[in-house]
Every structure is written in structure tokens, then in C-alpha cells.
Design a protein around this motif. Structure first.
Motif, PDB file in Angstrom:
ATOM      1  N   LEU A  91     -78.675 -17.061 -46.425  1.00 52.30           N
ATOM      2  CA  LEU A  91     -78.117 -18.396 -46.252  1.00 52.30           C
ATOM      3  C   LEU A  91     -79.103 -19.403 -45.662  1.00 52.30           C
ATOM      4  O   LEU A  91     -78.749 -20.569 -45.473  1.00 52.30           O
ATOM      5  N   CYS A  92     -80.322 -18.968 -45.377  1.00 54.55           N
ATOM      6  CA  CYS A  92     -81.320 -19.912 -44.871  1.00 54.55           C
ATOM      7  C   CYS A  92     -82.714 -19.356 -45.133  1.00 54.55           C
ATOM      8  O   CYS A  92     -82.895 -18.143 -45.280  1.00 54.55           O
ATOM      9  N   PRO A  93     -83.712 -20.249 -45.191  1.00 58.72           N
ATOM     10  CA  PRO A  93     -85.092 -19.775 -45.324  1.00 58.72           C
ATOM     11  C   PRO A  93     -85.525 -19.058 -44.044  1.00 58.72           C
ATOM     12  O   PRO A  93     -85.237 -19.516 -42.932  1.00 58.72           O
ATOM     13  N   ALA A  94     -86.205 -17.966 -44.208  1.00 63.46           N
ATOM     14  CA  ALA A  94     -86.682 -17.202 -43.056  1.00 63.46           C
ATOM     15  C   ALA A  94     -87.851 -17.912 -42.397  1.00 63.46           C
ATOM     16  O   ALA A  94     -88.538 -18.723 -43.033  1.00 63.46           O
ATOM     17  N   PRO A  95     -88.098 -17.652 -41.106  1.00 61.84           N
ATOM     18  CA  PRO A  95     -89.313 -18.177 -40.483  1.00 61.84           C
ATOM     19  C   PRO A  95     -90.533 -17.772 -41.314  1.00 61.84           C
ATOM     20  O   PRO A  95     -90.664 -16.629 -41.723  1.00 61.84           O
ATOM     21  N   GLY A  96     -91.392 -18.726 -41.571  1.00 64.11           N
ATOM     22  CA  GLY A  96     -92.549 -18.465 -42.417  1.00 64.11           C
ATOM     23  C   GLY A  96     -92.344 -18.889 -43.856  1.00 64.11           C
ATOM     24  O   GLY A  96     -93.323 -19.061 -44.597  1.00 64.11           O
ATOM     25  N   ASP A  97     -91.103 -19.056 -44.284  1.00 61.50           N
ATOM     26  CA  ASP A  97     -90.818 -19.531 -45.637  1.00 61.50           C
ATOM     27  C   ASP A  97     -91.237 -21.008 -45.729  1.00 61.50           C
ATOM     28  O   ASP A  97     -90.980 -21.789 -44.811  1.00 61.50           O
ATOM     29  N   PRO A  98     -91.903 -21.423 -46.817  1.00 55.80           N
ATOM     30  CA  PRO A  98     -92.317 -22.823 -46.950  1.00 55.80           C
ATOM     31  C   PRO A  98     -91.160 -23.824 -46.850  1.00 55.80           C
ATOM     32  O   PRO A  98     -91.380 -24.988 -46.503  1.00 55.80           O
ATOM     33  N   LYS A  99     -89.933 -23.386 -47.132  1.00 53.16           N
ATOM     34  CA  LYS A  99     -88.774 -24.282 -47.077  1.00 53.16           C
ATOM     35  C   LYS A  99     -88.171 -24.381 -45.679  1.00 53.16           C
ATOM     36  O   LYS A  99     -87.244 -25.160 -45.463  1.00 53.16           O
ATOM     37  N   ARG A 100     -88.684 -23.596 -44.740  1.00 52.44           N
ATOM     38  CA  ARG A 100     -88.093 -23.559 -43.406  1.00 52.44           C
ATOM     39  C   ARG A 100     -88.154 -24.919 -42.707  1.00 52.44           C
ATOM     40  O   ARG A 100     -87.188 -25.338 -42.054  1.00 52.44           O
ATOM     41  N   ALA A 101     -89.259 -25.614 -42.828  1.00 48.53           N
ATOM     42  CA  ALA A 101     -89.392 -26.909 -42.157  1.00 48.53           C
ATOM     43  C   ALA A 101     -88.374 -27.900 -42.688  1.00 48.53           C
ATOM     44  O   ALA A 101     -87.747 -28.642 -41.919  1.00 48.53           O
ATOM     45  N   ARG A 102     -88.191 -27.925 -44.012  1.00 47.88           N
ATOM     46  CA  ARG A 102     -87.199 -28.835 -44.597  1.00 47.88           C
ATOM     47  C   ARG A 102     -85.788 -28.476 -44.138  1.00 47.88           C
ATOM     48  O   ARG A 102     -84.972 -29.356 -43.835  1.00 47.88           O
ATOM     49  N   TYR A 103     -85.517 -27.198 -44.120  1.00 48.02           N
ATOM     50  CA  TYR A 103     -84.205 -26.718 -43.670  1.00 48.02           C
ATOM     51  C   TYR A 103     -83.901 -27.193 -42.249  1.00 48.02           C
ATOM     52  O   TYR A 103     -82.853 -27.786 -41.989  1.00 48.02           O
ATOM     53  N   LEU A 104     -84.829 -26.966 -41.333  1.00 44.79           N
ATOM     54  CA  LEU A 104     -84.605 -27.371 -39.944  1.00 44.79           C
ATOM     55  C   LEU A 104     -84.505 -28.884 -39.820  1.00 44.79           C
ATOM     56  O   LEU A 104     -83.679 -29.413 -39.064  1.00 44.79           O
ATOM     57  N   ARG A 105     -85.351 -29.584 -40.562  1.00 48.86           N
ATOM     58  CA  ARG A 105     -85.309 -31.053 -40.507  1.00 48.86           C
ATOM     59  C   ARG A 105     -83.911 -31.567 -40.854  1.00 48.86           C
ATOM     60  O   ARG A 105     -83.322 -32.360 -40.111  1.00 48.86           O
ATOM     61  N   TRP A 106     -83.361 -31.108 -41.980  1.00 48.92           N
ATOM     62  CA  TRP A 106     -82.096 -31.667 -42.440  1.00 48.92           C
ATOM     63  C   TRP A 106     -80.902 -31.158 -41.654  1.00 48.92           C
ATOM     64  O   TRP A 106     -79.917 -31.886 -41.473  1.00 48.92           O
ATOM     65  N   MET A 107     -80.978 -29.952 -41.145  1.00 49.75           N
ATOM     66  CA  MET A 107     -79.889 -29.463 -40.299  1.00 49.75           C
ATOM     67  C   MET A 107     -79.771 -30.309 -39.034  1.00 49.75           C
ATOM     68  O   MET A 107     -78.670 -30.692 -38.614  1.00 49.75           O
ATOM     69  N   VAL A 108     -80.895 -30.614 -38.424  1.00 50.27           N
ATOM     70  CA  VAL A 108     -80.875 -31.428 -37.207  1.00 50.27           C
ATOM     71  C   VAL A 108     -80.568 -32.891 -37.548  1.00 50.27           C
ATOM     72  O   VAL A 108     -79.845 -33.573 -36.795  1.00 50.27           O
ATOM     73  N   TYR A 109     -81.062 -33.374 -38.654  1.00 46.95           N
ATOM     74  CA  TYR A 109     -80.741 -34.739 -39.092  1.00 46.95           C
ATOM     75  C   TYR A 109     -79.234 -34.925 -39.225  1.00 46.95           C
ATOM     76  O   TYR A 109     -78.665 -35.922 -38.745  1.00 46.95           O
ATOM     77  N   LEU A 110     -78.567 -33.993 -39.879  1.00 49.59           N
ATOM     78  CA  LEU A 110     -77.115 -34.106 -40.060  1.00 49.59           C
ATOM     79  C   LEU A 110     -76.400 -34.171 -38.716  1.00 49.59           C
ATOM     80  O   LEU A 110     -75.482 -34.970 -38.526  1.00 49.59           O
ATOM     81  N   SER A 111     -76.819 -33.315 -37.802  1.00 53.14           N
ATOM     82  CA  SER A 111     -76.185 -33.275 -36.488  1.00 53.14           C
ATOM     83  C   SER A 111     -76.440 -34.549 -35.698  1.00 53.14           C
ATOM     84  O   SER A 111     -75.514 -35.126 -35.104  1.00 53.14           O
ATOM     85  N   ALA A 112     -77.681 -35.008 -35.691  1.00 57.58           N
ATOM     86  CA  ALA A 112     -78.061 -36.141 -34.840  1.00 57.58           C
ATOM     87  C   ALA A 112     -77.687 -37.487 -35.448  1.00 57.58           C
ATOM     88  O   ALA A 112     -77.190 -38.382 -34.753  1.00 57.58           O
ATOM     89  N   ALA A 113     -77.907 -37.659 -36.739  1.00 57.99           N
ATOM     90  CA  ALA A 113     -77.741 -38.970 -37.358  1.00 57.99           C
ATOM     91  C   ALA A 113     -76.320 -39.244 -37.823  1.00 57.99           C
ATOM     92  O   ALA A 113     -75.888 -40.397 -37.838  1.00 57.99           O
TER      93      ALA A 113
END
Length: 225
Positions: A91-113
């Protein structure tokens, strides 16, 4: 399919149907863990918030009691933790996966913004005590939410068919639930047309059919105006 360890794990989840607990409950459903749901609608008044005071000092939902007995709050944090706790669910990119940064960015964006704006929308008296001024606040916050959806839609990679690739994940669940909130799907489809097919796909996922029916029924899809 749920792993043996997931099926043995039991969680207690505080939060009413349709609340920020909904994507967490949906994720636990896909993971295959056991969930005891405690319905608390903190936006309905002081008595409901008081029910949460012994669980979460912020008196908000969601709150998740882990199998260890520890309490987690904050929907984005819970979803990220669950994704890492059960990597076999995919259900999520693992640490080290190239998509991990995008995943974390948008998860926090949704929560904060976006998510954070509902704290005042649910009870305008919190920041806008003058009833005459509250309609303007509600209108402007709805505009801000729609704007934030649009910004995300223009920046996220083209869905293929989900937001991070070929598999439904935490980010898709989070967006799907939140896109049903104000200003609701009709406007979401207009301001976020690239993400519209994704949320429809999650709505229709057969693994979640019983869950949606029980915890967040959504029978009308008005489509784009």
C-alpha cells in the motif's frame, strides 16, 4: 491477501463513519487486520469531544490503539505507519523506492493543506465567533480547499491508473475519502480532472465494497458538471 501476522493483529479505531478515520479503516480492511470501531463524531459537540479526552488530548479523531496498546493519532501518520508495518500489503512505496519522496510529500500535503481546514469548518466558532462572519469563512475555506486540490492535480504524475502507479495505495485512499468532503465531488472533478478517475476506481474496488457500504456509503456520483 492478508498476511498471517496481519490477521492476528487487532486494533481499536476511534472515529465516526465518513471522518478522518475512514481511510485508516479502509487501509486496515485491505491489510486484513481486525478492527474494533468506536464511533465518535467530535464535530457534533462538546459531549462527543469529551468522550475522546481520555484517548487523545486533542479530543479529535482518528485515534488508533495499536496491538501494543500505544495510541496513534493524525491520519497521515497512521496511514504511513500502517503502510510500513505491513509491506506485504503493497500500500505504499518502501523506503528506498524512487516513489517514496512523492508519497511522503503528498501524504503530508493532504494533511497540512486540506485536512487541517476542517478543524475550523466543523466548528466555525473556534476561530470566527461572530456568526455574521462565518459564511464568508466557510466560502473562502472551500475555495482554498478547491485550490489546493487543483495544485495537487497539476503537479502529481499522470495516474497509471493510481496516483503512484499500478497498485491502489494509501495515497489513493486518503484522496478518495477527502474528495467526498466539502466542496464535494462535483467540484473536485472540475478542479482535479486527472485525479477524478483514480477516486472513481477506488470507489468501485470490489475489496472495499462492503466497507464503503457499511462505513461511508456513496451512491451518487454526479460526474463533472
Amino acid at each position: 491477501m492478508a498476511s498471517t501476522s496481519a490477521s492476528r493483529d487487532r486494533y481499536t479505531l476511534y472515529g465516526a463513519p465518513g471522518s478522518g478515520a475512514t481511510p485508516v479503516h479502509a487501509a486496515l480492511t485491505l491489510i486484513g487486520a481486525q478492527v474494533d470501531a468506536v464511533d465518535v463524531a467530535t464535530w457534533e459537540g462538546e459531549s462527543e469531544r469529551a468522550r475522546m479526552s481520555g484517548v487523545n488530548p486533542m479530543r479529535q479523531v482518528p485515534a488508533l490503539v495499536l496491538p501494543s496498546g500505544e495510541v496513534m493519532t493524525e491520519s497521515a501518520a497512521i496511514l504511513i505507519w500502517l503502510g510500513d508495518r505491513y509491506p506485504e500489503a503493497g500500500l505504499c512505496p518502501a523506503p528506498g523506492d524512487p516513489k517514496r519522496a512523492r508519497y511522503l510529500r503528498w501524504m503530508v500535503y493532504l494533511s497540512a493543506a486540506i485536512y487541517s481546514l476542517y478543524w475550523v469548518r466543523d466548528d466555525p466558532d473556534r476561530l470566527v465567533p461572530d456568526p455574521a462572519a462565518q459564511p464568508a469563512m466557510l466560502e473562502r475555506s472551500a475555495e482554498r480547499i478547491a485550490h489546493c486540490w487543483h495544485l495537487m492535480d497539476t503537479q502529481i504524475d499522470e495516474p497509471a491508473p493510481y496516483l503512484l502507479g499500478e497498485k491502489l495505495g494509501m495515497l489513493d485512499l486518503y484522496v478518495t475519502v477527502m474528495s467526498r468532503w466539502t466542496p464535494q465531488r462535483r467540484r473536485f472533478y472540475r478542479v482535479a480532472p486527472r485525479m477524478a478517475p483514480v477516486v472513481r476506481c477506488v470507489d468501485a474496488d470490489p475489496r472495499l465494497a462492503d466497507f464503503w457500504a457499511a462505513r461511508f456509503p456513496f451512491t451518487t456520483d454526479p460526474g463533472a458538471p
